[in-house]
Design a protein around this motif. Structure first.
Motif, short mmCIF file in Angstrom:
data_model
loop_
_atom_site.label_atom_id
_atom_site.label_comp_id
_atom_site.label_asym_id
_atom_site.label_seq_id
_atom_site.Cartn_x
_atom_site.Cartn_y
_atom_site.Cartn_z
N GLN A 294 0.81 -1.21 0.00
CA GLN A 294 0.00 0.00 0.00
C GLN A 294 0.85 1.27 0.00
O GLN A 294 0.47 2.28 -0.58
CB GLN A 294 -0.94 0.00 1.20
CG GLN A 294 -2.11 -0.97 1.09
CD GLN A 294 -3.02 -0.90 2.29
OE1 GLN A 294 -2.60 -1.12 3.41
NE2 GLN A 294 -4.29 -0.58 2.06
N THR B 258 -6.30 1.84 -2.29
CA THR B 258 -6.49 0.39 -2.23
C THR B 258 -7.46 0.08 -1.10
O THR B 258 -7.66 0.88 -0.18
CB THR B 258 -5.17 -0.35 -2.00
OG1 THR B 258 -4.58 0.10 -0.76
CG2 THR B 258 -4.18 -0.12 -3.13
N LEU C 247 -5.74 -7.20 -1.67
CA LEU C 247 -6.05 -5.78 -1.84
C LEU C 247 -6.88 -5.59 -3.10
O LEU C 247 -6.62 -6.20 -4.14
CB LEU C 247 -4.77 -4.96 -1.97
CG LEU C 247 -3.91 -4.73 -0.71
CD1 LEU C 247 -2.69 -3.92 -1.07
CD2 LEU C 247 -4.72 -4.04 0.38
N LEU D 213 -7.63 -2.96 -5.94
CA LEU D 213 -6.95 -1.80 -6.50
C LEU D 213 -8.01 -0.84 -7.06
O LEU D 213 -8.63 -1.11 -8.10
CB LEU D 213 -5.98 -2.23 -7.60
CG LEU D 213 -4.98 -3.32 -7.20
CD1 LEU D 213 -4.07 -3.67 -8.38
CD2 LEU D 213 -4.16 -2.89 -6.00
#
Length: 309
Positions: free
Chosen positions: A115, A122, A271, A273
């Motif tokens: 991150q 994110t 995560l 995006l």
């Protein structure tokens, strides 16, 4: 006139004398034995003669006590053994849980580091389960539209791209993986910038790199990264690694097979995006060298129109 003693009295006097004599002899013997131990040989001989009889008479009691002690000890040992097995299982479970938490903690640290290197927003997600579907490769995550997730957002971990959101709900979403037949990702070779497209070939099959002539500059081990020309995936994210190349000079074509860099079965955390090419493209281009993957940055892929429905 002469009076004689009663018959009972005449009979009782000798008996009393005998009793007194016996008591005197006994006391004398006790004093002699106490002082000089004179009766020890006799006592030892009598004890030696009576000892076998004593053992015989004590055998039923000894057998009963031994049997009772055996069953009591056996029951106690069985109970302790069972308790030890349960305790061992609990400790083994705690050890496995501790190891799982350590691995999960390491993965979370890697995602936090990712991150920091990504210049756009994110969203941390967690994989809930993998629906049993023999046709498509999908997973369900714990984030939805109320969390800011949108249809088409790529899902990645610290190694590379996992897939893309294809169906979204309020608090969850479905993500198609790279192996899904309905998906393709525009990529480029990190070594020389050659652009192509990676396609999923179904569950358990390697990815395919298509639309390349036989003379293309490709080597086994080349890393494929997102090119960013689709406007869905940010450029520079690792997608796959070339594992096998089959060249056909007669047809001027090559069959190039790849393996994803991100293993979906390793971790539950990933995560999303939240990439917007209108605002994030310039910032992302300025932080990465052309043709080189970002540090600790995953890859992604683009969906076909029917995969987005």
């Amino acid at each position: 006139m002469q009076h004689s003693a009663p018959p009972l009295f005449r009979q009782g006097v000798p008996a009393l004398v005998k009793l007194i004599v016996c008591l005197s002899i006994s006391i004398a013997l006790m004093l002699i034995d106490f002082r000089f131990k004179a009766l020890d040989p006799i006592r030892n001989n009598v004890n030696w003669l009576l000892r076998p009889l004593e053992y015989v008479m004590m055998m039923p009691r000894n057998a009963y006590e031994a049997t009772s002690e055996y069953f009591t000890s056996r029951g106690t040992l069985d109970k302790e053994n069972q308790e030890m097995k349960v305790r061992q299982a609990e400790l083994s479970l705690l050890a496995n849980q501790s190891e799982f938490l350590l691995v999960e903690n390491q993965n979370l640290r890697q995602l936090m580091d990712l991150q920091k290197h990504v210049p756009f927003k994110t969203l941390p997600v967690e994989i809930l389960f993998n629906p049993p579907n023999p046709i498509s490769q999908r997973i369900v995550i714990n984030r939805g539209s109320v969390d800011g997730l949108k249809l088409g957002n790529p899902i990645a971990n610290d190694s590379g791209i996992l897939g893309q959101v294809v169906r979204i709900y309020d608090h969850s979403a479905e993500v198609s993986l790279l192996e899904d037949r309905d998906f393709a990702v525009p990529v480029q070779v990190a070594r020389n910038g050659l652009r192509a497209a990676v396609f999923g070939a179904g569950r358990g099959n390697p990815l395919e790199l298509r639309y390349l002539p036989v003379a293309s500059d490709l080597e086994v081990g080349d890393v494929l990264i997102t090119s960013g020309i689709d406007g869905i995936y940010p450029p520079g994210f690792a997608v796959a690694v070339i594992s096998r190349i089959e060249r056909n000079a007669d047809k001027n074509s090559s069959n190039v097979f790849c393996v994803p860099v991100a293993a979906v079965n390793r971790y539950r955390q990933a995560l999303a995006l939240l990439y917007d090419p209108q605002w994030d493209a310039k910032a992302l281009t300025s932080t990465a060298k052309p043709g080189a993957p970002l540090t600790n940055t995953p890859g992604r892929r683009q969906t076909r129109s029917r995969g987005m429905q």
